[in-house]
Design a protein around this motif. Structure first.
Motif, PDB file in Angstrom:
ATOM      1  N   SER A   1     -16.395 -22.151 -29.185  1.00 13.46           N
ATOM      2  CA  SER A   1     -16.705 -21.255 -27.955  1.00 13.46           C
ATOM      3  C   SER A   1     -15.482 -21.209 -27.275  1.00 13.46           C
ATOM      4  O   SER A   1     -14.589 -21.954 -27.166  1.00 13.46           O
ATOM      5  N   GLY A   2     -15.260 -19.835 -26.528  1.00 18.98           N
ATOM      6  CA  GLY A   2     -14.192 -19.485 -25.876  1.00 18.98           C
ATOM      7  C   GLY A   2     -13.196 -18.910 -26.662  1.00 18.98           C
ATOM      8  O   GLY A   2     -11.978 -18.875 -25.874  1.00 18.98           O
ATOM      9  N   SER A   3     -13.099 -18.954 -27.910  1.00 19.52           N
ATOM     10  CA  SER A   3     -11.956 -18.637 -28.570  1.00 19.52           C
ATOM     11  C   SER A   3     -11.497 -17.217 -28.569  1.00 19.52           C
ATOM     12  O   SER A   3     -10.499 -16.629 -29.226  1.00 19.52           O
ATOM     13  N   GLY A   4     -12.416 -16.144 -28.286  1.00 22.35           N
ATOM     14  CA  GLY A   4     -12.394 -15.099 -28.137  1.00 22.35           C
ATOM     15  C   GLY A   4     -12.932 -14.022 -29.009  1.00 22.35           C
ATOM     16  O   GLY A   4     -12.976 -12.854 -29.287  1.00 22.35           O
ATOM     17  N   LYS A   5     -14.042 -14.585 -29.621  1.00 22.91           N
ATOM     18  CA  LYS A   5     -15.033 -14.053 -30.605  1.00 22.91           C
ATOM     19  C   LYS A   5     -15.879 -12.680 -29.931  1.00 22.91           C
ATOM     20  O   LYS A   5     -15.768 -11.484 -30.414  1.00 22.91           O
ATOM     21  N   SER A   6     -16.372 -13.020 -28.809  1.00 24.43           N
ATOM     22  CA  SER A   6     -17.173 -11.811 -28.237  1.00 24.43           C
ATOM     23  C   SER A   6     -16.228 -10.648 -27.753  1.00 24.43           C
ATOM     24  O   SER A   6     -16.492  -9.477 -27.755  1.00 24.43           O
ATOM     25  N   THR A   7     -15.116 -11.212 -27.163  1.00 23.81           N
ATOM     26  CA  THR A   7     -14.150 -10.139 -26.736  1.00 23.81           C
ATOM     27  C   THR A   7     -13.614  -9.389 -27.785  1.00 23.81           C
ATOM     28  O   THR A   7     -13.517  -8.014 -27.545  1.00 23.81           O
ATOM     29  N   LEU A   8     -13.490  -9.951 -28.983  1.00 20.29           N
ATOM     30  CA  LEU A   8     -12.981  -9.100 -30.174  1.00 20.29           C
ATOM     31  C   LEU A   8     -14.162  -8.024 -30.702  1.00 20.29           C
ATOM     32  O   LEU A   8     -14.026  -6.918 -30.610  1.00 20.29           O
TER      33      LEU A   8
HETATM   34  N1  LIG Z   1     -15.263 -10.929 -18.260  1.00 16.87           N
HETATM   35  C1  LIG Z   1     -14.384 -11.880 -18.477  1.00 16.87           C
HETATM   36  N2  LIG Z   1     -13.829 -12.429 -17.365  1.00 16.87           N
HETATM   37  C2  LIG Z   1     -12.794 -13.479 -17.272  1.00 16.87           C
HETATM   38  N3  LIG Z   1     -12.804 -14.328 -18.193  1.00 16.87           N
HETATM   39  C3  LIG Z   1     -13.426 -13.906 -19.397  1.00 16.87           C
HETATM   40  C4  LIG Z   1     -14.222 -12.961 -19.595  1.00 16.87           C
HETATM   41  N4  LIG Z   1     -14.822 -12.761 -20.698  1.00 16.87           N
HETATM   42  C5  LIG Z   1     -14.392 -13.870 -21.334  1.00 16.87           C
HETATM   43  N5  LIG Z   1     -13.501 -14.521 -20.609  1.00 16.87           N
HETATM   44  C6  LIG Z   1     -12.677 -15.717 -21.074  1.00 16.87           C
HETATM   45  O1  LIG Z   1     -11.771 -15.237 -22.339  1.00 16.87           O
HETATM   46  C7  LIG Z   1     -12.011 -16.156 -23.144  1.00 16.87           C
HETATM   47  C8  LIG Z   1     -12.686 -15.911 -24.474  1.00 16.87           C
HETATM   48  O2  LIG Z   1     -14.019 -15.226 -24.229  1.00 16.87           O
HETATM   49  P1  LIG Z   1     -15.047 -14.997 -25.268  1.00 16.87           P
HETATM   50  O3  LIG Z   1     -14.659 -13.675 -26.031  1.00 16.87           O
HETATM   51  O4  LIG Z   1     -16.536 -14.675 -24.771  1.00 16.87           O
HETATM   52  O5  LIG Z   1     -15.308 -16.163 -26.256  1.00 16.87           O
HETATM   53  P2  LIG Z   1     -16.224 -16.792 -27.472  1.00 16.87           P
HETATM   54  O6  LIG Z   1     -17.218 -15.333 -27.701  1.00 16.87           O
HETATM   55  O7  LIG Z   1     -15.435 -17.088 -28.684  1.00 16.87           O
HETATM   56  O8  LIG Z   1     -16.937 -17.944 -26.879  1.00 16.87           O
HETATM   57  C9  LIG Z   1     -12.850 -17.511 -22.784  1.00 16.87           C
HETATM   58  O9  LIG Z   1     -11.907 -18.198 -22.042  1.00 16.87           O
HETATM   59  C10 LIG Z   1     -13.473 -16.771 -21.573  1.00 16.87           C
HETATM   60  O10 LIG Z   1     -13.710 -17.767 -20.613  1.00 16.87           O
END
Ligand SMILES: Nc1ncnc2c1ncn2[C@@H]1O[C@H](COP(=O)(O)OP(=O)(O)O)[C@@H](O)[C@H]1O
Ligand SMILES: [Mg+2]
Length: 227
Positions: A42-49
């Motif tokens: 969790s928090g590794s950047g998966k959703s962002t990617l």
């Molecule tokens: N909109 C946002 N604003 C600030 N920080 C964000 C936002 N979205 C994600 N993050 C941060 O970026 C990092 C990666 O998040 P995310 O891609 O959601 O991870 P995962 O899907 O692997 O759990 C985390 O530290 C999260 O808190």
């Protein structure tokens, strides 16, 4: 040329001391027809990617080319065209419109296309049939089980015939058996030619995919074929 080309992609949220580095120097190619799992804590950047791949978010640095086009150079009209015709998302909590019928949810992405009402109906009913939920067409999402709602979300993803399906923990709120049913559906869609990228925590879910990418702290730490 790969369909999806990420080159040295970084994503930083926020500014200065409040900033978070969500992705750091990610370079990744995905070919048409691949079936990929993205794993990582969790928090590794998966959703962002996944959101960057799906043109829902933009990188801070690096280059993203989709079908050989630099996404950052597309204008808004071209971007919405990509979002409406090339890529579909499936989410953990289905993201159906709760006040719309299942039929209307599946029809919604078609509102951007110039298709007659009659043809839309044929497309929607076909999609619902292919997921075995045609008898649920007139119900609201809240009247369906989780598995049925995810089927509806998949039907919605199919209605536009987009060839990339991005799924962010699609089985995350389903019981194991239903999760497997959903994975069987995604697997058969991949066999039919769809490019599918799935985020999951669960190794049993990742095992359905042909390639498993692991990310940690915003960096790809493993990328291997699942043989
Ligand atoms: N909109 C946002 N604003 C600030 N920080 C964000 C936002 N979205 C994600 N993050 C941060 O970026 C990092 C990666 O998040 P995310 O891609 O959601 O991870 P995962 O899907 O692997 O759990 C985390 O530290 C999260 O808190
Ligand atoms: Mg996530």
């Amino acid at each position: 040329m790969s369909m999806i080309q990420l080159e040295n992609i970084s994503k930083i949220y926020g500014k200065n001391s409040f900033s978070t580095i969500a992705l750091q120097d990610v370079t990744l190619n995905i070919e048409k027809g691949e079936y990929v799992a993205i794993m990582g804590p969790s928090g590794s950047g998966k959703s962002t990617l996944l959101n960057i791949i799906g043109c829902m978010d933009t990188q801070t640095a690096g280059k993203y080319k989709l079908n050989d086009k630099d996404v950052s150079l597309l204008n808004n009209k071209e971007l919405s065209l990509v979002r409406n015709t090339t890529i579909s998302f499936i989410f953990q909590h289905f993201a159906l419109m709760k006040d719309y019928s299942i039929y209307d949810n599946v029809e919604l992405p078609l509102s951007f296309k110039k298709i007659s009402k009659k043809n839309k109906k044929a497309i929607v009913m076909n999609c619902l049939k292919s997921l075995n939920i045609e008898d649920q067409a007139n119900k609201k999402p809240g009247q369906l089980s989780g598995g049925q709602q995810q089927r509806a979300a998949i039907a919605r993803a199919l209605s536009t015939e987009s060839h990339i399906i991005l799924a962010d923990e699609p089985t995350g709120s389903l019981d194991q058996k239903t999760g497997k049913d959903i994975m069987d559906i995604l697997t058969s869609l991949n066999r039919g030619g769809k490019t599918i990228i799935i985020i999951t925590h669960d190794p049993q879910i990742a095992a359905y995919c042909k390639r498993i990418i692991t990310i940690n702290d915003g960096t790809i730490v493993k990328d291997e074929l699942n043989t």
